[in-house]
Design a protein around this motif. Sequence first.
Motif, PDB file in Angstrom:
ATOM      1  N   MET A  18      13.130   3.054  -3.385  1.00 54.14           N
ATOM      2  CA  MET A  18      12.725   4.628  -3.143  1.00 54.14           C
ATOM      3  C   MET A  18      11.000   4.490  -3.639  1.00 54.14           C
ATOM      4  SD  MET A  18      15.233   6.144  -1.616  1.00 54.14           S
ATOM      5  CE  MET A  18      14.757   7.608  -1.750  1.00 54.14           C
ATOM      6  N   ALA A  19      10.172   5.005  -2.761  1.00 49.18           N
ATOM      7  CA  ALA A  19       8.814   4.952  -3.146  1.00 49.18           C
ATOM      8  C   ALA A  19       8.302   5.881  -2.180  1.00 49.18           C
ATOM      9  CB  ALA A  19       8.240   3.617  -2.856  1.00 49.18           C
ATOM     10  N   ASN A  20       6.945   6.433  -2.552  1.00 54.21           N
ATOM     11  CA  ASN A  20       6.319   7.465  -1.789  1.00 54.21           C
ATOM     12  C   ASN A  20       5.439   6.639  -0.692  1.00 54.21           C
ATOM     13  OD1 ASN A  20       7.181   9.901  -3.207  1.00 54.21           O
ATOM     14  ND2 ASN A  20       5.870   9.166  -4.845  1.00 54.21           N
ATOM     15  N   SER A  21       5.094   5.574  -0.625  1.00 53.32           N
ATOM     16  CA  SER A  21       4.441   4.549   0.319  1.00 53.32           C
ATOM     17  C   SER A  21       4.952   3.155   0.613  1.00 53.32           C
ATOM     18  CB  SER A  21       3.069   4.892   0.143  1.00 53.32           C
ATOM     19  OG  SER A  21       2.713   4.029  -0.927  1.00 53.32           O
ATOM     20  N   GLU A  77       3.219   1.323  -2.663  1.00 51.21           N
ATOM     21  CA  GLU A  77       4.149   1.785  -3.969  1.00 51.21           C
ATOM     22  C   GLU A  77       5.588   0.770  -3.839  1.00 51.21           C
ATOM     23  OE1 GLU A  77       5.768   5.066  -6.438  1.00 51.21           O
ATOM     24  OE2 GLU A  77       5.459   5.610  -4.669  1.00 51.21           O
ATOM     25  N   ALA A  78       6.153   0.736  -2.610  1.00 45.36           N
ATOM     26  CA  ALA A  78       7.298   0.083  -2.682  1.00 45.36           C
ATOM     27  C   ALA A  78       7.105  -1.356  -3.194  1.00 45.36           C
ATOM     28  CB  ALA A  78       8.054   0.083  -1.327  1.00 45.36           C
TER      29      ALA A  78
END
Length: 66
Positions: free
Chosen positions: A19-22, A25-26
């Motif tokens: 789970m990440a915002n981009s 980021e992942a």
Amino acid sequence: MEKYEIEYTETLCRRVTIMANSLEEAHRIAEEAYNNESVVLTADDFSDGSIVTLELETMEELRSDF
């Protein structure tokens, strides 16, 4: 009797969900987990392998996948 060089190659692969915002980021989270040894690939993650045999004098190649 002749000398032969044998090369073993194995590929280990594991797919996880992060789970990440981009995407970036992942990728960073995944890389940190791997570098911190939170993710350690084992024989259970075996995906592919091959054996390459080379005759040292001629460098003739014989390849087999397993």
